[in-house]
Scaffold this motif. Structure first.
Motif, mmCIF file in Angstrom:
data_model
loop_
_atom_site.group_PDB
_atom_site.id
_atom_site.type_symbol
_atom_site.label_atom_id
_atom_site.label_comp_id
_atom_site.label_asym_id
_atom_site.label_seq_id
_atom_site.Cartn_x
_atom_site.Cartn_y
_atom_site.Cartn_z
ATOM 1 N N ASN A 722 8.538 32.631 -125.178
ATOM 2 C CA ASN A 722 7.294 31.856 -125.387
ATOM 3 C C ASN A 722 6.145 32.363 -124.529
ATOM 4 O O ASN A 722 5.300 31.595 -124.083
ATOM 5 C CB ASN A 722 7.531 30.368 -125.117
ATOM 6 C CG ASN A 722 8.652 29.803 -125.954
ATOM 7 O OD1 ASN A 722 8.776 30.160 -127.129
ATOM 8 N ND2 ASN A 722 9.479 28.974 -125.368
ATOM 9 N N GLY A 723 6.131 33.675 -124.259
ATOM 10 C CA GLY A 723 4.998 34.264 -123.557
ATOM 11 C C GLY A 723 4.872 33.847 -122.109
ATOM 12 O O GLY A 723 3.751 33.682 -121.610
ATOM 13 N N GLN A 724 5.991 33.668 -121.407
ATOM 14 C CA GLN A 724 5.955 33.267 -120.004
ATOM 15 C C GLN A 724 6.735 34.256 -119.139
ATOM 16 O O GLN A 724 7.534 35.052 -119.636
ATOM 17 C CB GLN A 724 6.552 31.870 -119.834
ATOM 18 C CG GLN A 724 5.750 30.756 -120.504
ATOM 19 C CD GLN A 724 6.382 29.396 -120.280
ATOM 20 O OE1 GLN A 724 7.583 29.237 -120.425
ATOM 21 N NE2 GLN A 724 5.563 28.413 -119.928
ATOM 22 N N GLN A 739 1.980 31.821 -117.519
ATOM 23 C CA GLN A 739 1.752 32.441 -118.818
ATOM 24 C C GLN A 739 1.433 33.915 -118.616
ATOM 25 O O GLN A 739 0.773 34.292 -117.640
ATOM 26 C CB GLN A 739 0.588 31.756 -119.547
ATOM 27 C CG GLN A 739 0.840 30.301 -119.910
ATOM 28 C CD GLN A 739 1.933 30.149 -120.946
ATOM 29 O OE1 GLN A 739 2.102 30.990 -121.822
ATOM 30 N NE2 GLN A 739 2.702 29.075 -120.831
ATOM 31 N N SER A 741 -0.615 35.548 -120.093
ATOM 32 C CA SER A 741 -2.076 35.697 -120.116
ATOM 33 C C SER A 741 -2.695 35.532 -118.731
ATOM 34 O O SER A 741 -3.853 35.901 -118.518
ATOM 35 C CB SER A 741 -2.682 34.688 -121.087
ATOM 36 O OG SER A 741 -2.370 33.358 -120.689
#
Length: 883
Positions: A722-724, A739, A741
Motif C-alpha cells: 500500500n505504498g508504505q 508513505q 511519497s
C-alpha cells in the motif's frame, strides 16, 4: 383389382395389420383387415380396465400359424365387404398363391363363417378329414396358462430373480413406446406358463408418445414405428436385467441385433445412464449414441457438444475424495471439484468417517504429484461466507466452483474411476439436461459393478484402512510435544506424510509409526514468509514462490524427516528428505527460495547446504536476484556505521550526551553534545531533491517525521504494501511507518555521514524488555529520569554496534544504573567481568534494597534458585541478601 400391403402385425388367427409400402416421411398408413369367410379362436387378454378376456382352444396355435407365415411379408388383398356399424373390413388375402383363409381351414385352425364359398367349404372338409388342429380327436383342446405383469398378484421380483441374465424366447405383442415393449415369454415346456410382461429397454430413453395428452415428443411416432417394424409380432430373445418402479428392464435381441443399440444408432434414443449399467450391451449402446450424435441423426439434429475447457496440470493436494488442488502450466493454483461424483465427508455430524478418510487417501496415493489433463465441464454457484479457494471465483456471498474430469496424462484413465470401482464414491444422479462428466456412463457402469460386488459403501461400509487413522495432534501443546522428544532422539529418522504446507519451510507432518501429527520446520535455513490473508501480513520477497514450490514437491507426499530439536511451543525442527534421498532444504536453497541462518557451521549438512546456496548466488536466483546490488548496499551501510575503531576508542571514556530515543528500559539511543547537527542541511536538500521511484531496504533517504513535519535522515528497514515503508531516523534512533511519497533522495555527502545516534544499553544490568513483566514500567521509569537532561555516559564496553554504558545525571551525578536497581526494575547481570569492585558493591547494595522492599520484579521476594550464580565481590563473598 388386388391391393398390396406389408404385414406389420398379426393380432389374432384371422386379423392382420397392413402398412402402405409407398415410402414417405414418417410412419406409413395402416389398415386392419379380417380374413373373409372364417373365424379363428379368440385369444385371451388383459384389458386396460383390469377385466380378463378368456382364451379359446387353439387360439394361440392359430395366431402363431398365421404370424409365422406372413409377418413382415408382402401380401395381396381385396376387400370383400365392410361392416358399417364397426367399420371392420373383411378381405380375401393372398400370400403368393396361398389364400390365407383356406390355409387356416385346411389346418383346422379356423372355422367357416359362411357356407357360400365352395373353396372354403372344401378346405374345411380337408381339415376335418385329415383330423388337423381342432378336429384332432386326440387333441386335449390346449389353452395357454397366461399370467400378466399387470395382475396385482404378479411377483415381478421373483420372476426377475429366476430369469435374470438368461436369454428367453419371446414374441413381441405390442410396442407402447419405442423403448417400452409388451412381450410374451414362451415357456420351455408344453405345460409351462406364458408370461405377458412389459419391458423397458435397458440403457436408453426414447421420445414418448404421451398417449394421455395426445402430444407426443418429437420423433416419438417415427421411433415407435422403427421398433414395430423390427420386432412387432416377431420371434425375439429377451434378457431380463433389472427392474424399476414401473416395469421390468431388459434387452430385446432380434436377428439384426440388440434393439437398444439399433434405436441409439439411428438417432431414436439417448442413453439412460442409471439403466445402462444393467444392460448387457452397454458399450455398444454408448458407441451407437456417439455415432448418431456425430451424424446429427433425428433427436440429435441440433446436437452441440458440451462446452468444455482443457488444460494440463500437476496435482499438488487432495482436499477430499472429490476435490483436488492443481497447478497449471502457468504455475497458477486452482481448486477443482471432480465432475459427477460425490465422496463421503471426512467427518459426518462431527464424527470421523472411515469411508471419507479412505476415499481421500486412495485419491492422494493415485494423484498427488501426477500430471493430469483437466477438462472443465461445468460450474456451480454456492452461498459462501468465507470466499473461494484456489481459482474458484467469488462475487458477494457466492462462490463459483469448477467441476472437471481429471485424466492421468500417462495412461489416459479417468482419475476417479478407481474410487468408484472400490465403492468409495458415488455417482451423482444428474437431471436430463444437466452437464456432466464426459465419462459419466463409464462411472455409472463402474458403480453398478461395485454395487453388485457390495464393495465399500455398497456393502457393510467397512474398508481396508491403515492400522491407525486417529492421530494424536501435538500442535500447540509443548508438554505433549516434548514428551515425544526422547523417542525422536533415539530414532531421529521417521517416515512421515506432509499433511499441510503453511509456508515454504513450515509444515504439518503425520508420523504413522507413532500415530501423531505435529508442526515441523526446516532447520538451518530461513524461508521468506508468504502472504497471510488471515493475519493481514504481506509477502516477503519470494515467500509465495517458496510456498508454491513446497506445495508442488512435498505437500501430501511421503517423506522421511530427521528431527533435531523442539522449541518451547512444541514445533519440531530438522530436515526433510525426499524419496530420492535429497534434502528438501537443498532444493529450496538451489532455487533461491531460502538462505542459510548464521551459526550453523557445525551442522552435519552445512557444506551441502552452503554449496546449494552458493549455486543460487552465482546464478542470481530467487532472493539472490539482486545479490550484487545487495552487496553494494551492505558496503554502503557499513560505511555509514560508526567504524569499529572509533567505537572502540570510546571505551573507558566519559561522553557528554543526551538521550534521543528510549526503545525500552534495556535499549536506548544517545547523542553526543558534539555530534553533527544535520537537520538544516537535510531541510535545504529536500527542497531540490526528487521523490524516490524505487524504495529499497537499506537505502539512506530523507523522510518527513509526522510529529513535526520536518525532514530527517532515515534508513529504510522494510518495504510495506500500500505504498508504505518502515524507516529508522538514524540521527535519533526512533522508527516510523511513512508513505513512500514522504521520502526523498539525499545528496551523496549527506547520505555518507555516519548515524549520529548511538545504540546503547546500561552496563552490568538485566532490564526486562517490553514483552516481559515490568518491561513497560522499566521503560517508563528510565525515560522519566533521563529524557530532556544532560547525561554523562561512561563507556564500559561495546558489543557489535551497541555501547554498554554507565549513565550519570550531569547535574546531580546520580547513577542511573543504580536508580534502576533501587526501583526494582533491573537485576545485576551474572556477567560482571571488568567491573570495578566498588561499583559492583554499590550495585548489589541497590539491588538488596529493592529486594527488601519487594519492589516490582522482587514483588514475591528473591525467587531465584540457591544454585543460581550470584555475582561476588573481590573478597569472594556472595552479594545480596539471602532473605
Amino acid at each position: 383389382n388386388m391391393l398390396q400391403g406389408l404385414v406389420k402385425s398379426v393380432p389374432s388367427g384371422d386379423t392382420l395389420v397392413l402398412v402402405n409400402m409407398v415410402k414417405k416421411v414418417g410412419p406409413p398408413q395402416e389398415k386392419t383387415i379380417t380374413l373373409a369367410g372364417i373365424s379363428a379362436p379368440r385369444l385371451g387378454s388383459k384389458k386396460d380396465d383390469g377385466t380378463t378376456v378368456g382364451e379359446e382352444a387353439f387360439a394361440w396355435e392359430s395366431r402363431e400359424f398365421l404370424r409365422k407365415l406372413v409377418i413382415g411379408e408382402v401380401v395381396s388383398f381385396r376387400i370383400e365387404h365392410k361392416l358399417e356399424t364397426t367399420g371392420r373390413e373383411y378381405a380375401m388375402v393372398l400370400f403368393g398363391e396361398k389364400n390365407l383363409s383356406i390355409e387356416l381351414l385346411k389346418n383346422g385352425l379356423a372355422k367357416l363363417r359362411q357356407q357360400q364359398n365352395p373353396q372354403l367349404v372344401q378346405a374345411e372338409e380337408e381339415g376335418k378329414i385329415a383330423q388337423l388342429g381342432m378336429y384332432n380327436p386326440k387333441a386335449k383342446h390346449p389353452i395357454r396358462q397366461l399370467i400378466s405383469s399387470r395382475d396385482a398378484s404378479y411377483d415381478s421380483a421373483a420372476v426377475l430373480k429366476s430369469l435374470k441374465g438368461k436369454s428367453q424366447q419371446a414374441v413381441v405383442e405390442a410396442v407402447i413406446n419405442a423403448n417400452l415393449i409388451r412381450v410374451v415369454l414362451i415357456p420351455q415346456s408344453a405345460t409351462g406358463k406364458f408370461h405377458d410382461i412389459v419391458i423397458s429397454l435397458s440403457g436408453i430413453r426414447c421420445p414418448a408418445m404421451r398417449a394421455q395428452t395426445g402430444n407426443p415428443e418429437p420423433f416419438a411416432a417415427e421411433a415407435k414405428f422403427f421398433s414395430e417394424r423390427k420386432i412387432l409380432h416377431r420371434d425375439v430373445r429377451v434378457i431380463l436385467e433389472s427392474s424399476d418402479e414401473h416395469s421390468l428392464c431388459g434387452s430385446i435381441v432380434t436377428k439384426e441385433g440388440n434393439l437398444s443399440v439399433l434405436l441409439a444408432r439411428n438417432g431414436f434414443a439417448s442413453i439412460l445412464s442409471w439403466s445402462l449399467a444393467s444392460s448387457s450391451a452397454a458399450e455398444q449402446i454408448k458407441d451407437a449414441e456417439h455415432q448418431a450424435k456425430l451424424e446429427r441423426l433425428r433427436i440429435w439434429a441440433n446436437y452441440k457438444p458440451q462446452q468444455t475447457s482443457h488444460f494440463h496440470a500437476h496435482v499438488v493436494e487432495v482436499i477430499s475424495g472429490d476435490m483436488v488442488c492443481v497447478v497449471d502450466d502457468n504455475d497458477q493454483e486452482q481448486t477443482i471439484n471432480i465432475s459427477s461424483v460425490r465422496a463421503p465427508k471426512l467427518k459426518e455430524d462431527g464424527k470421523f468417517d472411515p469411508l471419507g478418510f479412505a476415499a481421500k487417501e486412495s485419491l492422494r496415493k493415485s494423484l498427488v504429484g501426477k500430471s493430469v489433463d483437466v477438462e472443465v465441464e461445468y460450474s456451480k454457484d454456492f452461498e459462501s461466507t468465507t470466499g473461494g479457494g484456489g481459482n474458484n471465483s467469488t462475487e458477494g456471498n457466492k462462490i463459483t466452483r469448477k467441476y472437471a474430469t481429471l485424466t492421468l496424462s500417462n495412461g489416459g484413465k479417468n482419475a476417479i474411476l478407481g474410487l468408484i470401482e472400490a465403492g468409495l464414491c458415488e455417482v451423482v444422479k444428474h437431471k436430463a439436461n444437466e452437464p456432466r462428466s464426459k465419462d459419466y456412463d463409464d462411472l455409472v457402469l463402474a458403480q453398478a459393478a461395485a454395487q453388485e460386488a457390495k464393495k465399500g459403501k455398497w456393502g457393510t461400509g467397512k474398508v481396508d484402512l491403515p492400522a491407525a487413522v486417529h492421530f494424536n495432534d501435538l500442535s500447540g501443546d509443548a508438554n505433549k510435544a516434548k514428551a515425544f522428544m526422547p523417542t525422536f532422539t533415539r530414532e531421529p529418522n521417521q517416515n512421515a506424510l506432509v499433511d499441510f504446507v503453511s509456508n515454504g519451510g513450515r509444515f504439518k507432518v503425520r508420523v504413522m509409526k507413532h500415530t501423531c501429527i505435529f508442526p515441523f520446520g526446516l532447520n538451518c535455513i530461513y524461508v521468506p514468509a508468504c502472504a497471510r490473508k488471515d493475519r493481514g501480513t504481506a509477502e516477503e520477497p519470494f515467500g509465495n514462490e517458496a510456498l508454491a514450490f513446497a506445495r508442488k514437491h512435498i505437500c501430501q507426499r511421503e517423506v522421511q524427516i530427521e528431527i533435531e530439536s523442539c522449541d518451547r511451543i512444541g514445533t519440531f525442527f530438522g530436515q526433510v528428505k525426499l524419496s530420492n534421498g535429497q534434502l528438501f532444504s537443498v532444493e529450496l536453497l538451489k532455487k533461491g527460495y531460502a538462505y542459510l541462518q548464521e551459526g550453523i557451521e557445525r551442522n552435519k549438512y552445512y557444506s551441502e547446504l552452503l554449496k546449494a546456496q552458493n549455486y543460487a548466488k552465482q546464478n542470481l536466483l530467487g532472493v539472490w536476484k539482486d545479490h550484487h546490488k545487495m552487496e553494494e548496499q551492505k558496503q554502503a551501510q557499513q560505511a555509514q556505521q560508526q567504524p569499529q575503531s572509533e567505537l572502540q576508542s570510546t571505551v573507558k571514556k566519559y561522553l557528554r550526551v543526551n538521550i534521543s530515543e528510549v526503545s525500552s528500559g534495556s535499549l536506548f539511543y544517545i547523542k553526543e553534545k558534539s555530534a553533527l547537527s544535520l537537520e538544516k542541511q537535510v531541510e535545504d536538500c529536500v527542497k531540490t531533491s526528487s521523490s524516490v521511484q524505487n524504495v529499497r531496504v537499506g537505502s539512506i533517504l530523507a523522510a518527513e517525521f509526522s510529529a513535526d513535519q520536518s525532514w530527517y535522515r532515515a534508513r529504510v528497514t522494510k518495504v510495506l504494501p500500500n505504498g508504505q515503508a518502515d524507516v529508522k531516523f538514524i540521527d535519533f534512533g526512533n522508527s516510523e511507518v511513512v508513505q513512500v511519497s514522504k521520502l526523498k533522495t539525499l545528496n551523496q555527502q549527506l547520505a555518507s555521514y555516519a548515524p549520529q545516534a548511538l545504540e546503547a544499553t546500561l552496563s552490568f544490568l538485566n532490564v526486562p524488555d517490553l514483552s516481559k513483566e515490568f518491561g513497560r514500567e522499566a521503560a517508563e521509569f528510565f525515560a522519566s529520569i533521563v529524557l530532556g537532561k544532560e547525561m554523562i555516559a561512561r563507556v564500559d564496553s561495546i558489543s557489535g554496534q551497541v555501547l554498554n554504558i554507565s549513565l550519570f545525571d550531569a547535574e546531580s551525578n546520580v547513577c542511573i544504573n543504580t536508580e534502576m536497581l533501587k526501583e526494582g526494575l533491573a537485576k545485576v547481570s551474572k556477567n560482571t567481568k571488568g567491573i570495578d569492585a566498588e561499583l559492583l558493591e554499590e550495585l548489589l547494595k541497590a539491588q538488596d534494597e529493592a529486594k527488601r522492599s519487594h519492589l516490582h520484579i522482587w514483588e514475591y521476594g528473591d525467587v531465584s534458585s540457591d544454585e543460581e550464580e550470584v555475582p561476588t565481590n573481590k573478597k569472594g563473598k556472595r552479594g545480596g541478601n539471602s532473605k
